[in-house]
Write a protein that holds these residues in place. Structure first.
Motif, PDB file in Angstrom:
ATOM      1  N   LEU A  15      14.350  59.653  16.527  1.00 30.00           N
ATOM      2  CA  LEU A  15      13.872  58.612  16.224  1.00 30.00           C
ATOM      3  C   LEU A  15      12.815  58.796  16.141  1.00 30.00           C
ATOM      4  O   LEU A  15      11.695  58.513  14.672  1.00 30.00           O
ATOM      5  CB  LEU A  15      13.911  57.270  17.246  1.00 30.00           C
ATOM      6  N   GLU A  16      11.858  60.109  17.019  1.00 29.76           N
ATOM      7  CA  GLU A  16      10.251  59.887  17.076  1.00 29.76           C
ATOM      8  C   GLU A  16      10.261  60.735  15.955  1.00 29.76           C
ATOM      9  O   GLU A  16       9.085  60.480  15.457  1.00 29.76           O
ATOM     10  CB  GLU A  16      10.751  61.077  17.916  1.00 29.76           C
ATOM     11  N   ALA A  17      11.206  62.310  15.252  1.00 31.91           N
ATOM     12  CA  ALA A  17      11.143  62.248  13.892  1.00 31.91           C
ATOM     13  C   ALA A  17      11.151  61.271  12.713  1.00 31.91           C
ATOM     14  O   ALA A  17      10.227  62.037  12.027  1.00 31.91           O
ATOM     15  CB  ALA A  17      11.965  63.479  14.149  1.00 31.91           C
ATOM     16  N   ASP A 189      10.791  70.840  13.906  1.00 24.79           N
ATOM     17  CA  ASP A 189      11.876  71.646  15.408  1.00 24.79           C
ATOM     18  C   ASP A 189      11.720  70.790  15.872  1.00 24.79           C
ATOM     19  O   ASP A 189      10.853  69.875  16.060  1.00 24.79           O
ATOM     20  CB  ASP A 189      10.516  72.536  15.658  1.00 24.79           C
ATOM     21  N   MET A 190      13.096  70.895  16.491  1.00 24.59           N
ATOM     22  CA  MET A 190      13.710  69.913  17.576  1.00 24.59           C
ATOM     23  C   MET A 190      14.654  70.895  18.136  1.00 24.59           C
ATOM     24  O   MET A 190      14.066  71.714  18.313  1.00 24.59           O
ATOM     25  CB  MET A 190      14.639  69.036  16.599  1.00 24.59           C
ATOM     26  N   PRO A 191      14.601  69.914  19.494  1.00 26.92           N
ATOM     27  CA  PRO A 191      15.256  70.217  20.805  1.00 26.92           C
ATOM     28  C   PRO A 191      16.466  70.616  20.946  1.00 26.92           C
ATOM     29  O   PRO A 191      17.184  70.533  19.740  1.00 26.92           O
ATOM     30  CB  PRO A 191      15.232  69.264  21.770  1.00 26.92           C
ATOM     31  N   ASN A 194      17.455  73.313  17.372  1.00 23.48           N
ATOM     32  CA  ASN A 194      17.763  72.000  15.658  1.00 23.48           C
ATOM     33  C   ASN A 194      16.811  71.794  14.618  1.00 23.48           C
ATOM     34  O   ASN A 194      15.771  72.084  15.896  1.00 23.48           O
ATOM     35  CB  ASN A 194      18.840  70.722  15.958  1.00 23.48           C
ATOM     36  N   LYS A 195      17.075  71.419  13.865  1.00 22.31           N
ATOM     37  CA  LYS A 195      16.288  70.902  12.918  1.00 22.31           C
ATOM     38  C   LYS A 195      16.439  69.430  12.512  1.00 22.31           C
ATOM     39  O   LYS A 195      17.135  69.238  11.934  1.00 22.31           O
ATOM     40  CB  LYS A 195      15.312  71.736  11.585  1.00 22.31           C
ATOM     41  N   THR A 196      15.204  68.691  12.079  1.00 23.48           N
ATOM     42  CA  THR A 196      15.519  67.076  11.257  1.00 23.48           C
ATOM     43  C   THR A 196      14.642  68.139  10.393  1.00 23.48           C
ATOM     44  O   THR A 196      13.030  68.876   9.631  1.00 23.48           O
ATOM     45  CB  THR A 196      14.627  65.738  11.497  1.00 23.48           C
ATOM     46  N   LEU A 197      15.866  68.211   8.635  1.00 21.56           N
ATOM     47  CA  LEU A 197      15.303  68.282   7.131  1.00 21.56           C
ATOM     48  C   LEU A 197      14.882  66.616   6.443  1.00 21.56           C
ATOM     49  O   LEU A 197      15.757  65.817   7.022  1.00 21.56           O
ATOM     50  CB  LEU A 197      16.002  68.703   6.551  1.00 21.56           C
ATOM     51  N   VAL A 198      13.778  66.554   6.264  1.00 21.32           N
ATOM     52  CA  VAL A 198      13.425  65.365   5.297  1.00 21.32           C
ATOM     53  C   VAL A 198      13.308  66.148   3.916  1.00 21.32           C
ATOM     54  O   VAL A 198      12.485  66.814   3.782  1.00 21.32           O
ATOM     55  CB  VAL A 198      12.119  64.829   5.770  1.00 21.32           C
ATOM     56  N   TRP A 199      14.229  65.475   3.316  1.00 22.01           N
ATOM     57  CA  TRP A 199      14.137  65.351   1.566  1.00 22.01           C
ATOM     58  C   TRP A 199      13.846  64.499   0.847  1.00 22.01           C
ATOM     59  O   TRP A 199      13.994  62.991   0.909  1.00 22.01           O
ATOM     60  CB  TRP A 199      15.850  65.631   1.509  1.00 22.01           C
ATOM     61  N   LYS A 200      12.170  64.030  -0.024  1.00 21.92           N
ATOM     62  CA  LYS A 200      12.334  63.307  -1.218  1.00 21.92           C
ATOM     63  C   LYS A 200      13.216  63.578  -1.961  1.00 21.92           C
ATOM     64  O   LYS A 200      13.215  64.090  -2.985  1.00 21.92           O
ATOM     65  CB  LYS A 200      10.765  63.173  -0.872  1.00 21.92           C
TER      66      LYS A 200
END
Length: 202
Positions: A15-17, A189-191, A194-200
């Motif tokens: 959620l923060e990401a 970068d996540m805990p 892991n990673k959150t990837l944002v695709w546009k």
């Protein structure tokens, strides 16, 4: 109602990401692909009350759990079956091309065959409006390098379990996304490595 410890742990960081890239006042329809237990979509719907959320899942046994987690949330539609690797136009005929404000996919691409990642890019590329985002979350390799050792061991465990599974390389995902008008917009970068990837969507 199912409750996965991993989903409980990673919901707040995700959620923060997401809040870094999607306004809390965003409107329209948001599609979650591979909703699992329903824990994530329930939390997302509470944080984004102006979005109409559509959870989906391949496994029919999970639909009840998703429904229980989202019960009472007016901005969550009943969960639907979706095979990410299949034809989304056939499975979601009421969703018009270029109509979605957001697509979210958490912890799927490494525990599914590669064709599911290809289907995700194709489906999201078709349904997202210009400028809208696809959010993916999980462990990833980059430029052929997978770190740390815990992720190397996790990848080996997945492949031993099912040869079609495995941690995916971000560069390979970029190649799969490009033909569908999706480009990597941000990498967070996540805990737990892991990673959150944002695709546009262009």
């Amino acid at each position: 109602m199912l409750n996965y410890p991993a989903a409980q742990r990673n919901t707040a960081p995700i959620l923060e990401a997401l809040l870094q890239h999607v306004s809390r006042t965003a409107t329209g329809v948001a599609l979650e692909v591979s909703s699992g237990s329903g824990q994530h979509v329930a939390a997302l719907a509470r944080q984004y009350p102006s979005l109409q959320w559509q959870p989906t899942e391949l496994e029919s046994r999970l639909l009840d759990s998703i429904g229980q987690h989202t019960a009472g949330l007016p901005n969550v539609r009943p969960a639907r079956l979706l095979d990410a690797a299949g034809d989304w136009a056939t499975q979601l005929p009421d969703m018009e091309a270029h109509s979605l404000s957001l697509v979210v996919n958490i912890n799927m691409v490494h525990i599914a065959p590669w064709r599911c990642a290809l289907g995700l890019m194709a489906g999201a590329g078709r349904l997202l409006r210009s400028g809208a985002l696809l959010i993916t979350y999980g462990p990833y390799a980059k430029d052929g390098l997978l770190t740390p050792q815990s992720n190397v061991e996790f990848d080996a465990h997945l492949r031993a379990k099912n040869a079609e599974f495995g941690v995916r390389d971000i560069r390979e995902l970029e190649k799969a996304a490009a033909p569908h008008g999706l480009r990597l917009h941000a990498e967070i970068d996540m805990p737990a490595n892991n990673k959150t990837l944002v695709w546009k969507k262009d």
